[in-house]
Design an enzyme around this catalytic site. Structure first.
Site, PDB file in Angstrom:
ATOM      1  N   HIS A  71     -14.503 -11.219  -4.466  1.00 32.91           N
ATOM      2  CA  HIS A  71     -13.639 -12.067  -5.299  1.00 32.91           C
ATOM      3  C   HIS A  71     -14.114 -13.514  -5.364  1.00 32.91           C
ATOM      4  CE1 HIS A  71     -10.239  -9.218  -5.967  1.00 32.91           C
ATOM      5  NE2 HIS A  71     -10.886  -8.599  -5.007  1.00 32.91           N
TER       6      HIS A  71
ATOM      7  N   ASP B  62     -15.267 -21.965  -7.615  1.00 34.64           N
ATOM      8  CA  ASP B  62     -14.201 -20.955  -7.589  1.00 34.64           C
ATOM      9  C   ASP B  62     -14.773 -19.659  -8.162  1.00 34.64           C
ATOM     10  OD1 ASP B  62     -11.609 -19.970  -7.272  1.00 34.64           O
ATOM     11  OD2 ASP B  62     -10.687 -21.722  -8.202  1.00 34.64           O
TER      12      ASP B  62
HETATM   13  C1  GDG Z   1      -9.449 -15.770  -4.935  1.00 34.78           C
HETATM   14  C2  GDG Z   1     -10.662 -16.526  -5.484  1.00 34.78           C
HETATM   15  C3  GDG Z   1     -10.271 -15.480  -7.715  1.00 34.78           C
HETATM   16  C4  GDG Z   1      -0.420 -19.981  -6.318  1.00 34.78           C
HETATM   17  N1  GDG Z   1       0.633 -20.665  -5.831  1.00 34.78           N
HETATM   18  C5  GDG Z   1       1.671 -19.797  -5.835  1.00 34.78           C
HETATM   19  C6  GDG Z   1       1.228 -18.563  -6.343  1.00 34.78           C
HETATM   20  N2  GDG Z   1      -0.048 -18.713  -6.636  1.00 34.78           N
HETATM   21  C7  GDG Z   1      -0.869 -17.651  -7.245  1.00 34.78           C
HETATM   22  C8  GDG Z   1      -1.403 -18.063  -8.593  1.00 34.78           C
HETATM   23  C9  GDG Z   1      -2.615 -17.121  -8.714  1.00 34.78           C
HETATM   24  C10 GDG Z   1      -3.062 -16.958  -7.267  1.00 34.78           C
HETATM   25  O1  GDG Z   1      -1.985 -17.377  -6.428  1.00 34.78           O
HETATM   26  C11 GDG Z   1      -4.259 -17.835  -6.945  1.00 34.78           C
HETATM   27  O2  GDG Z   1      -5.382 -17.257  -7.508  1.00 34.78           O
HETATM   28  P1  GDG Z   1      -6.695 -18.093  -7.802  1.00 34.78           P
HETATM   29  O3  GDG Z   1      -7.615 -17.219  -8.573  1.00 34.78           O
HETATM   30  O4  GDG Z   1      -6.337 -19.334  -8.523  1.00 34.78           O
HETATM   31  O5  GDG Z   1      -7.287 -18.521  -6.387  1.00 34.78           O
HETATM   32  P2  GDG Z   1      -7.536 -17.854  -4.918  1.00 34.78           P
HETATM   33  O6  GDG Z   1      -6.285 -17.684  -4.167  1.00 34.78           O
HETATM   34  O7  GDG Z   1      -8.529 -18.770  -4.277  1.00 34.78           O
HETATM   35  O8  GDG Z   1      -8.184 -16.410  -5.201  1.00 34.78           O
HETATM   36  C12 GDG Z   1     -10.502 -16.799  -6.962  1.00 34.78           C
HETATM   37  C13 GDG Z   1      -9.164 -14.667  -7.060  1.00 34.78           C
HETATM   38  O9  GDG Z   1      -9.395 -14.501  -5.658  1.00 34.78           O
HETATM   39  C14 GDG Z   1      -9.055 -13.273  -7.688  1.00 34.78           C
HETATM   40  O10 GDG Z   1     -10.262 -12.581  -7.653  1.00 34.78           O
HETATM   41  O11 GDG Z   1      -9.887 -15.789  -9.045  1.00 34.78           O
HETATM   42  O12 GDG Z   1     -11.647 -17.446  -7.482  1.00 34.78           O
HETATM   43  O13 GDG Z   1     -10.857 -17.751  -4.771  1.00 34.78           O
HETATM   44  O14 GDG Z   1      -2.231 -15.882  -9.201  1.00 34.78           O
HETATM   45  O15 GDG Z   1      -0.424 -17.880  -9.547  1.00 34.78           O
HETATM   46  N3  GDG Z   1       2.029 -17.494  -6.507  1.00 34.78           N
HETATM   47  C15 GDG Z   1       3.335 -17.627  -6.140  1.00 34.78           C
HETATM   48  N4  GDG Z   1       3.825 -18.804  -5.620  1.00 34.78           N
HETATM   49  C16 GDG Z   1       3.043 -19.892  -5.453  1.00 34.78           C
HETATM   50  O16 GDG Z   1       3.511 -20.949  -4.995  1.00 34.78           O
HETATM   51  N5  GDG Z   1       4.167 -16.595  -6.300  1.00 34.78           N
END
Ligand code: GDG
Length: 472
Positions: free
Chosen positions: A165, A372
């Site tokens: 990921h 990212d």
């Molecule tokens: C890894 C990779 C890749 C955030 N705050 C809250 C919340 N979130 C959710 C967001 C989003 C998820 O968490 C974060 O996803 P990201 O992709 O932005 O980042 P990572 O956590 O670093 O994820 C990344 C991912 O894996 C998938 O392959 O895209 O590059 O680093 O969905 O909405 N959700 C809730 N409350 C929050 O306060 N419910």
């Protein structure tokens, strides 16, 4: 319940959270964790009567397999020491910074490595026990890179896929890793190794050639009398779930309420785990300077920054939290007025409903990671803006930038460039917003997370015929 399955997912975490107040041990109730990965895989799990192997989140607790939401779950125990050395240690203090351009210095500790090997072995054995003859096994992410080879040794009959990921670093960085050979060999146990971007797959193939002297052809590696395919499968969001959320009257009312509470102003929004890869300090610096040099006046714009607590026992994360909170204090101290801070900073986790309301309320979504793998927040914002309003400022270093070409793309290291881009996004005319949003929405809607899971699994099920003979 027969645990033996033709489809097995192996991930550090099980796809469920314990419902608070329902007790511990076997008596607890569980609910499905939020998030795209789980909602994409859950239907496949149900259809194929699959089993998910992963940790249940409580150190030192041993649980029997159980069933929730039509999914068979096999908890893999972890001691407090495993959590400290394998999870917080090798996964999050070594691999995470190394794979994200070394934006923080990776810790290379032999004790942590030993724990990583030990825990990966435990996951591999648990998967080997539940996979039926010839089953498909899908291993997830950087915490489990040794599992494919360990599993193949135990069960050569299986079809093994792996998806990373996070980014996969270039040779020049990966070379630092004291256990570089073991990690590559671990991944090469899979039939298909999936990455977010084609560049990451190329980094992997190049490393296999240079480090292991493996023969290759394009993105196929010839290893141990097998062909291992390296391919890109950019992950995405659950567009259906987000559509349902934004259609809810309660969510729309909440978006209105947020707008009213913040007053007649332009709303910029950041939503990130509190992580040094996400470029939160650069974002704050640029936003603060726009007030300092008079491009923005207090009252004209506010930044709502949600920083979800993350990895709070890892030292780099504690330092970052202090740094961000100091920066927010300084900006508000200098430019805020009584009752009107310019930065609204929240260090807490919100419900999906509240996030959707924030996406609907925001005029400018600011996503500025230094590196990212993909960044789902950027895609969630686009998926929620069916009204074709709002602009997205997006770092060139997020995997999502390859698909969201009509975002206002920016190099977050270039603070002047970031300030100019923020101003452009703030001042975009509605027609320009709509043009850009329409193009981005087309991409996200056509390539949602279901398609990602389907593409990966159908590729895993294809026979491994190489694209040609080895070139070397
Ligand atoms: C890894 C990779 C890749 C955030 N705050 C809250 C919340 N979130 C959710 C967001 C989003 C998820 O968490 C974060 O996803 P990201 O992709 O932005 O980042 P990572 O956590 O670093 O994820 C990344 C991912 O894996 C998938 O392959 O895209 O590059 O680093 O969905 O909405 N959700 C809730 N409350 C929050 O306060 N419910």
């Amino acid at each position: 319940m027969s645990l033996s399955s033709e489809f097995v997912v192996v991930a550090n975490r099980l796809p469920v959270d314990r419902v608070p107040g329902t007790g511990t041990g076997e008596g607890a109730s569980w609910r499905r964790s939020p998030g795209g990965l789980v909602s994409a895989i859950a239907p496949v799990m149900r259809r194929r009567e699959g089993t998910w192997v992963g940790w249940h989140g409580a150190p030192d607790e041993v649980l029997m397999p159980f069933e929730t939401d039509g999914m068979k779950l096999v908890p893999v125990p972890q001691s407090s020491e495993d959590v400290e050395l394998y999870y917080e240690g090798f996964s999050n203090a070594t691999l995470w910074p190394l794979y994200h351009d070394v934006v923080a210095p990776p810790v290379y500790s032999r004790e942590m490595w030993d724990a990583y090997v030990r825990v990966n072995e435990r996951f591999a054995k648990a998967a080997a026990r539940v996979a039926s003859q010839g089953a498909i096994v899908w291993v997830q992410d950087y915490q489990l890179q040794l599992v494919p080879a360990m599993l193949r040794r135990l069960r050569p009959d299986l079809r093994i896929g792996f998806f990373l990921h996070i980014p996969f670093p270039p040779l020049e960085l990966f070379w630092q890793m004291p256990w570089r050979r073991q990690i590559l060999e671990g991944l090469l146990g899979a039939d298909l190794v999936g990455f977010q971007l084609p560049g990451a797959a190329s980094n992997f193939v190049r490393l296999c050639r240079r480090l292991l002297d493996a023969r290759y052809n394009k993105q196929d590696v010839f290893w141990d009398d097998r062909v291992v395919r390296a391919r890109a499968f950019p992950i995405s969001v659950d567009v259906g779930e987000l559509n349902d959320l934004i259609a809810r009257p309660s969510v729309r009312e909440r978006a209105e309420e947020i707008r009213t509470d913040l007053g007649d102003t332009t709303i910029l929004l950041g939503v990130d785990r509190l992580d040094y890869t996400k470029g939160i300090t650069q974002r704050l610096e640029a936003f603060g300077e726009l007030f300092g040099d008079g491009h923005l006046k207090p009252g004209e714009a506010v930044l709502v920054q949600i920083a979800t607590p993350s990895r709070e026992r890892v030292e780099q994360y504690q330092l970052l939290r202090d740094q961000i909170e100091q920066q927010v204090g300084r900006i508000n101290g200098e430019y805020g007025e009584i009752g009107f801070p310019v930065v609204h900073y929240m260090h807490t986790s919100y419900t999906r409903d509240e996030l959707a309301a924030l996406y609907l309320a925001a005029d400018v979504m600011v996503v500025t990671p230094l590196r990212d793998g993909m960044n789902l927040v950027a895609k969630e914002y686009v998926a929620c803006r069916a009204d074709l309003r709002g602009t997205l400022v997006l770092s060139e270093f997020a995997g999502a930038a390859a698909e969201l070409k009509r975002a206002y793309q920016v190099n977050p290291y270039d603070i002047d460039g970031l300030k100019d881009t923020l101003l452009m996004a703030l001042n975009a005319e509605p027609a320009e917003q709509a043009r850009r949003m329409r193009a981005m929405r087309k991409r996200v809607i056509e390539h949602d997370v279901d398609r990602w899971a389907r593409d990966f699994l159908s590729s895993l099920e294809e026979p491994n015929s190489p694209s040609g003979p080895p070139l070397q």
